[in-house]
Design a protein around this motif. Structure first.
Motif, mmCIF file in Angstrom:
data_model
loop_
_atom_site.group_PDB
_atom_site.id
_atom_site.type_symbol
_atom_site.label_atom_id
_atom_site.label_comp_id
_atom_site.label_asym_id
_atom_site.label_seq_id
_atom_site.Cartn_x
_atom_site.Cartn_y
_atom_site.Cartn_z
ATOM 1 N N UNK A 353 0.848 -1.193 0.000
ATOM 2 C CA UNK A 353 0.000 0.000 0.000
ATOM 3 C C UNK A 353 0.879 1.238 0.000
ATOM 4 N N UNK A 354 0.216 2.383 -0.068
ATOM 5 C CA UNK A 354 0.880 3.672 -0.308
ATOM 6 C C UNK A 354 1.285 3.753 -1.779
ATOM 7 N N UNK A 389 5.263 10.708 -10.466
ATOM 8 C CA UNK A 389 5.416 10.329 -9.066
ATOM 9 C C UNK A 389 6.815 9.842 -8.707
ATOM 10 N N UNK B 18 1.734 14.415 -7.397
ATOM 11 C CA UNK B 18 2.674 13.693 -6.548
ATOM 12 C C UNK B 18 2.737 14.257 -5.134
ATOM 13 N N UNK B 40 9.144 9.445 5.711
ATOM 14 C CA UNK B 40 9.577 8.280 4.920
ATOM 15 C C UNK B 40 8.878 6.996 5.362
ATOM 16 N N UNK B 41 7.647 7.129 5.833
ATOM 17 C CA UNK B 41 6.828 5.959 6.174
ATOM 18 C C UNK B 41 7.432 5.094 7.265
ATOM 19 N N UNK B 42 8.181 5.684 8.164
ATOM 20 C CA UNK B 42 8.841 4.880 9.183
ATOM 21 C C UNK B 42 8.344 5.125 10.605
ATOM 22 N N UNK B 55 -3.006 3.983 6.824
ATOM 23 C CA UNK B 55 -1.959 4.212 5.825
ATOM 24 C C UNK B 55 -1.098 5.387 6.262
ATOM 25 N N UNK B 56 0.103 5.416 5.706
ATOM 26 C CA UNK B 56 1.044 6.498 6.028
ATOM 27 C C UNK B 56 0.845 7.604 5.003
ATOM 28 N N UNK B 59 3.701 9.245 2.574
ATOM 29 C CA UNK B 59 4.237 8.590 1.380
ATOM 30 C C UNK B 59 3.110 8.183 0.430
ATOM 31 N N UNK B 60 1.964 8.825 0.582
ATOM 32 C CA UNK B 60 0.844 8.461 -0.272
ATOM 33 C C UNK B 60 0.546 9.616 -1.222
ATOM 34 N N UNK B 61 0.943 9.489 -2.501
ATOM 35 C CA UNK B 61 0.651 10.589 -3.418
ATOM 36 C C UNK B 61 -0.852 10.742 -3.582
#
Ligand code: FES
Ligand code: FES
Lengths: 434, 164
Positions: A353-354, A389, B18, B40-42, B55-56, B59-61
């Motif tokens: 995901x993401x 992206x 983006x 950075x999704x951490x 969800x993070x 990091x989600x466009x």
């Protein structure tokens, strides 16, 4: 004695003759198939730009630490030393600004630079020899349209005898033939375009074909997969089990244009660069041509063949958010790392995901017991720009020890590939050193 | 123009494709309850729900969201699990500096929606990607258990998911 001398002289003459015969230059200018992205009636600079992109010159001729495009300086760490790529901007002193057409064509197609010295085949003149003169000169026209960058070449770090450039003449005699692309009249124009794009221009074989003891391509094993600087370039023959024979045309096209194919693969490492700098910019017709040609590459198993398990037990028993079916004891350390740092993007069921690029299910990376690309991805992360992206994964090399990276890689291989991973802390240390 | 469904409302935003959702939420829409930690999704500070999945958002466009429903910390109290989690969070007094807590609450609410009565192992799996620099982990575990059962369990240190 006289007889002996005669034999020596004759042998010498034969040797010298053979040397020059095997090193002879194909006098043919060569003809290229028509490429959708580089029509013959287009402006040479525009054609050259497309061909330069298709050949992905920028990937090797730009250093990774913020170097200017085409100014060289990228290190190639080979088993016998380190070679640096050259400056191919039109700078008169440090680049190719004073090179004539003939000199440029000779360098690209014969591997001999302006001063008459041999290039090392890290520069794939072995593939480019098949390019047409018109195409090579279009590339030159484009390079000469760029701003000159003053950046002296970094000297190679090679020990004896590899630092002896003249010795490459013997390597060429053994492993290199100067020859132009020969269209196959029995095939469609599209197939021929694909063969030219994937062969001389895109030089897929330079990474994807196994190499022999002399570090030359094993043509009989074409595109059956090889490991290059720690990354595994997969088998891309039409073999249904070990290659890409089972991928649909759509999946192959999607992969080549975006670096991701649902249920098959996400590009990273050197292939990620190839997609980001080159393949995503191809005209769709040229991608289609490449797919047409790839389909006809004879099936081969290659070394260390990978068998993809698309539905391994533990992965299937997991949901997006919770693991199932792992062997708690064997994998405890890897699982702990995965849940803290990886699961939020990759998910326990491998769906990702993401970003769709985070999907691990069905990829060859997690199905390779040696874990080459899993290890590299953990250490280096992913950073590429595809379309609008950024595709990004953080690098964990600084955060985790060799033991942790190995445990994590082996967990990933077992959970998502259903296989016993073979990554050792020593392997990880070696990868880091490269 | 992109249309996002945020906390039950349609929002029109004019942003590049983006741009990460976190930026859109905080800087464009003005919902600043969701925090930026690492980008950075951490760390999990930016956790939101997309169709009830954590969800993070860093990091989600925004172009990857489509018509999925976005829920942020501002509205999580309107879901049954979110309300229970917030109650328990207050009762246990989980929060120290608070920076990570929107993310913790979003992750905890998603866990309870999925597993109404989680074990320590379930809690570890769901929460260990959410980092708290104030180390409120022990209180987070207790609050999740209280939210699940309505009862106090007492603060306890759990090693390796094996309940003490
Ligand atoms: S800010 Fe998104 S995970 Fe840290
Ligand atoms: S409460 Fe301060 S970071 Fe978690």
């Amino acid at each position: 004695m006289r007889r002996f001398l005669i034999i020596v002289v004759v042998l010498l003459a034969v040797g010298v003759g053979a040397y020059f015969f095997l090193n002879r230059t194909d006098p043919d200018d060569g003809t290229a198939p028509v490429l959708a992205g580089a029509p013959t009636n287009a402006d040479p600079v525009a054609r050259g730009e497309y061909l330069t992109t298709a050949a992905d010159c920028v990937a090797c001729h730009t250093s990774h630490d913020g170097g200017k495009p085409f100014a060289g300086g990228l290190a190639f760490k080979l088993p016998f030393g380190t070679i640096y790529s050259s400056n191919i901007t039109p700078d008169k002193e440090t680049g190719i600004g004073t090179w004539t057409d003939d000199e440029f064509v000779r360098a690209v197609r014969e591997g001999i630079r302006k001063d008459g010295k041999h290039l090392y085949p890290a520069f794939p003149y072995t593939a480019y020899t098949q390019l047409s003169r018109a195409d090579v000169l279009a590339i030159k026209a484009y390079l000469f349209s760029l701003p000159p960058v003053h950046q002296p070449e970094k000297p190679n770090e090679l020990g004896f005898p590899f630092n002896q450039r003249w010795a490459m003449g013997f390597w060429n005699a053994a492993f290199f033939r100067s020859q132009r692309f020969q269209a196959d009249a029995s095939r469609s124009p599209e197939w021929n375009a694909g063969a030219y794009l994937g062969g001389p221009l895109g030089h897929c074989a330079e990474c994807h074909t196994p190499r022999n003891f002399g570090f030359a391509l094993k043509h009989g094993e074409a595109l059956a997969g090889e490991v290059v600087q720690g990354w595994r370039a997969y088998n891309i023959t039409s073999d249904p089990t070990h290659g890409i024979g089972k991928w649909s045309d759509e999946a192959l096209t999607q992969y080549l244009r975006t670096g991701h194919a649902e249920g098959h693969a996400s590009a990273n490492g050197p292939m990620g660069e190839a997609i980001a700098y080159s393949l995503q910019h191809w005209k769709p017709e040229d991608t289609a041509a490449l797919v047409t040609w790839l389909r006809t590459v004879p099936a081969r198993e290659g070394d260390d063949p990978i068998v993809v398990d698309a539905a391994p037990k533990a992965m299937v028993a997991s949901s997006a958010v919770a693991p199932g079916g792992d062997d708690g004891k064997a994998d405890a350390e890897g699982l702990r790392l995965f849940e803290g740092a990886c699961a939020s993007c990759h998910q326990w069921n491998g769906a990702g995901q993401q970003t769709a690029y985070a999907a691990l299910a069905g990829t060859r990376g997690v199905n390779d017991p040696k874990g080459a690309n899993v290890t590299e991805a953990i250490l280096e992360g992913v950073k590429m720009r595809i379309g609008d992206n950024d595709v990004y994964m953080p690098a964990f090399g600084h955060a985790y020890s060799d033991t942790e990276v190995a445990a994590l890689a082996n967990y990933v291989i077992r959970h998502f590939g259903g296989k016993q991973g073979e990554v050792t802390p020593a392997d990880v240390a070696k990868r880091r050193a490269e | 123009m992109v249309t996002l469904r945020v906390n039950g409302e349609d929002r029109q935003v004019d942003v590049p494709p983006d741009m990460p959702l976190l930026w859109v939420l905080r800087d464009v829409i003005g919902l600043t309850g969701t925090k930026f930690g690492c980008g950075i999704a951490q760390c999990g500070a930016c956790t939101v729900h997309l169709d009830n999945q954590p969800v993070r958002s860093c990091q989600l466009p925004v172009s990857a969201i489509g018509d999925r429903a976005i829920t942020t910390i501002e509205a999580i109290g309107q879901t049954p699990e979110g309300a229970k989690v917030q109650q328990a969070w207050l009762a246990v007094d989980v929060v120290q500096c608070g920076y990570c807590q929107s993310g913790q609450i979003m992750a905890a609410a998603a866990l309870l929606a999925r597993v109404p009565n989680p074990t320590d192992r379930d809690i570890d799996t769901a929460m260990s990607g959410n980092i708290c620099r104030c180390a409120t982990y022990v209180r987070i575990r207790e609050a999740i258990k209280q939210a699940a059962t309505g009862q106090q369990h007492g603060l306890q240190v759990v090693v390796d998911g094996s309940a003490a």
